[in-house]
Design an enzyme around this catalytic site. Structure first.
Site, PDB file in Angstrom:
ATOM      1  N   LYS A 189       0.894  -1.169   0.000  1.00 19.14           N
ATOM      2  CA  LYS A 189       0.000   0.000   0.000  1.00 19.14           C
ATOM      3  C   LYS A 189       0.925   1.210   0.000  1.00 19.14           C
ATOM      4  CE  LYS A 189      -1.914   2.903   2.252  1.00 19.14           C
ATOM      5  NZ  LYS A 189      -1.678   4.356   2.045  1.00 19.14           N
ATOM      6  N   GLU A 263       9.098   0.259  11.472  1.00 12.14           N
ATOM      7  CA  GLU A 263      10.167   1.261  11.422  1.00 12.14           C
ATOM      8  C   GLU A 263       9.496   2.607  11.643  1.00 12.14           C
ATOM      9  OE1 GLU A 263      13.320   0.905  11.189  1.00 12.14           O
ATOM     10  OE2 GLU A 263      13.529  -1.156  10.519  1.00 12.14           O
ATOM     11  N   CYS A 298      13.705   9.820   9.187  1.00 11.53           N
ATOM     12  CA  CYS A 298      13.555   9.330  10.558  1.00 11.53           C
ATOM     13  C   CYS A 298      14.895   9.310  11.290  1.00 11.53           C
ATOM     14  CB  CYS A 298      12.896   7.954  10.572  1.00 11.53           C
ATOM     15  SG  CYS A 298      13.540   6.839   9.345  1.00 11.53           S
ATOM     16  N   GLU A 400       9.307  14.637  16.941  1.00 14.23           N
ATOM     17  CA  GLU A 400       9.820  14.516  15.578  1.00 14.23           C
ATOM     18  C   GLU A 400       9.160  15.580  14.699  1.00 14.23           C
ATOM     19  OE1 GLU A 400       8.836  10.999  13.080  1.00 14.23           O
ATOM     20  OE2 GLU A 400      10.997  10.852  12.770  1.00 14.23           O
TER      21      GLU A 400
END
Ligand code: NAI
Ligand code: MG
Length: 498
Positions: A189, A263, A298, A400
């Protein structure tokens, strides 16, 4: 190997060709509902194509195709499968310039510094995993002299992969190449912001692989991603994205008791000791912060702890280096820095910059010049910002941001600094910059992260285990062990000869 696809270096022409499709059972097909959504060039605001808006009905078709194709695929030897994955790698290399241009168009990532590089990394990941086909070995166990006891590695079946938009090609490759070599079929996806280049990759791979083995769906998370995770025939889910969505995926997988790889995010520390090689550290900060990817990474070193003796010089040099970077048209070879992916992320990043400026004691060093080109006036450009004067407790140092924003935090005491570096919800990556071997070894042992480097800042490399601790995720990628652990299960067999 047959290559019936023509190279299309005009990314808009390729976007138009791919518009409105999933790839299921070897064919480009529209969503069953007929629905589509806009794919936008974030550098201009133009709609470049439509994406098929997938839902549970499309998931059903893709999983059914995958399930059927997996049966014959699993009967092949690992070596044969690896050979075909190597052929995919060769075709992807041949198509890498067109893939790079297409990913630049839909994500706003600069072609020279990011998109072309990512297309190369994609092919490289295929070549790495191709060689692992004959390494799907089991063990023999000295259980009893009259019995032959052994283990074999078997594929799981159908793997569901959900990918994000920041480096979709590379992150997808780290999932699908090992999953396929191990004998599984895959349904991916794509991220709603970047469905085109991954669809092209799927189309290219389908020139080599049997129909149905590798399928690609586009669509939104709750409508298309969630039914893929929940599908009864999906035996493993591998996900890269936000912590929030990762937890939703994990809960659904828990209901089915299937394994997951996650992740997730990061807030990676970079530690610059007073004895560090300053120029090396500055170059490391620029590459580590992924300024050329607008900080949408990330592993971005978004907390830079710098010793007080060199703090001011470090900040001045870093600012000068980032100032010299050119923001502009992602497809222009002169451009270093492109755009943020979407209006949503643009607002989020700008919100954090505003918050940073309002934080007590903070100084915002804004870098690089905005592009002046008329056609880029609606582009989602954000000037990189280096914050100083704040502590590790500030929200911009804890959350983040996923934008070109880093915090330089001054320190004097090594022990206190190390405590702060580990005082984070995340634990993905860390770097240490020092010429003192003792400090280097001590810090690498004590930093809570999945990947710690001294005096360098490499990105993901096939063969080196990649993945985090704490809220940065579960499971590792990019190695033989990761392939065995995450895409096979171990069966024990005993032959009693008495
Ligand atoms: P997200 O985690 O919502 O999206 C990632 C993927 O998950 C997309 O394909 C999305 O369609 C899918 N998804 C969303 N909801 C889902 C659900 N309920 N079930 C199954 N799949 C679902 O991340 P998003 O919204 O794109 O970005 C938000 C933040 O996440 C970013 O600001 C950044 O902080 C972080 N992020 C981290 C990434 C990483 O590399 N670790 C990559 C992308 C985002
Ligand atoms: Mg989201």
């Amino acid at each position: 190997m047959s290559n019936r696809l023509t190279l299309t270096l005009d990314p808009q022409a390729l976007a138009t060709e791919l518009s409105g499709h999933h790839l299921i059972n070897g064919a480009l097909v529209p969503a069953k509902s007929g629905k589509t959504f806009d794919v936008i060039n974030p550098a201009t605001g133009d709609v470049v194509a439509q994406a098929a808006e997938g839902d549970a009905a499309d998931v059903e078709a893709a999983v059914a195709a995958a399930k059927a194709a997996q049966v014959e695929w699993a009967k092949m030897t690992g070596r044969q499968r690896g050979k075909l994955i190597g052929e995919c790698g060769a075709l992807l290399t041949a198509h890498s310039e067109e893939i790079g241009r297409l990913i630049a168009l839909e994500t706003g990532k600069a072609l020279r510094t990011e998109s072309r590089v990512e297309a190369g990394v994609l092919a490289d990941a295929f070549h790495f995993h191709a060689g692992l086909g004959s390494e799907l070995k089991g063990e023999t166990i000295p259980f009893s002299p009259d019995m032959l006891t052994l283990t074999v590695r078997e594929p799981i079946g159908v793997v569901g992969a959900i990918i994000p938009w920041n480096v979709p090609l590379m992150l997808m490759a780290l999932k699908i190449a090992p999953a396929l070599v191990a004998g599984n079929a895959v349904v991916v996806k794509s991220a709603e912001e970047a469905p085109l280049a991954v669809l092209r990759v799927c189309q290219i791979m389908n020139q080599v692989l049997p129909a149905g083995l590798f399928n690609m769906l586009s669509g939104f998370g709750p409508e298309c991603g969630a039914p893929l995770v929940a599908h009864k025939d999906v035996g493993k889910v591998t996900f890269t994205g936000s912590v929030e969505t990762g937890k939703i995926v994990y809960k659904t997988a828990a209901e089915k008791l299937i394994p997951v790889t996650l992740e997730l995010g990061g807030k990676s520390p970079m530690i610059v000791m007073a004895d560090a090689d300053m120029d090396k550290a500055i170059a490391g900060a620029v590459s580590g912060m992924r300024f050329t990817r607008q900080g949408q990474s990330c592993t971005a070193c978004s907390r830079i702890f710098v010793h007080e003796d060199i703090h001011d010089a470090f900040v001045a040099k870093l600012k000068a280096k980032v100032d010299a970077m050119v923001m502009g048209d992602p497809l222009d070879e002169k451009t270093d820095i492109g755009t943020i992916i979407s209006c949503e992320q643009f607002d989020k990043v700008n919100g954090y910059i505003k918050l940073g400026k309002e934080t007590a004691g903070s100084v915002a060093h804004e870098c690089s010049a905005m592009p002046t080109d008329e056609k880029l006036q609606k582009g989602l450009f954000v000037r990189p910002v280096i914050f100083t004067g704040i502590g590790n407790d500030a929200r911009i140092a804890r959350e983040e941001i996923f934008g070109p924003v880093t915090c330089v935090i001054k320190f004097s005491d090594y022990e206190e600094m190390l405590e702060q570096a580990n005082d984070s919800d995340f634990g993905l990556a860390a770097t240490v910059w020092t010429t003192n071997l003792k400090t280097a070894l001590d810090a690498t042992k004590r930093l809570e992260a999945g990947f710690v480097q001294v005096n360098q800042n490499l990105v993901v490399q096939p063969g080196l285990s990649y993945g985090g601790v704490k809220q940065s995720g579960i499971g590792k990628e990019a190695t033989l062990e990761a392939m065995l652990e995450h895409f096979t299960h171990k069966k024990t067999i005993i032959l009693n000869m008495t």
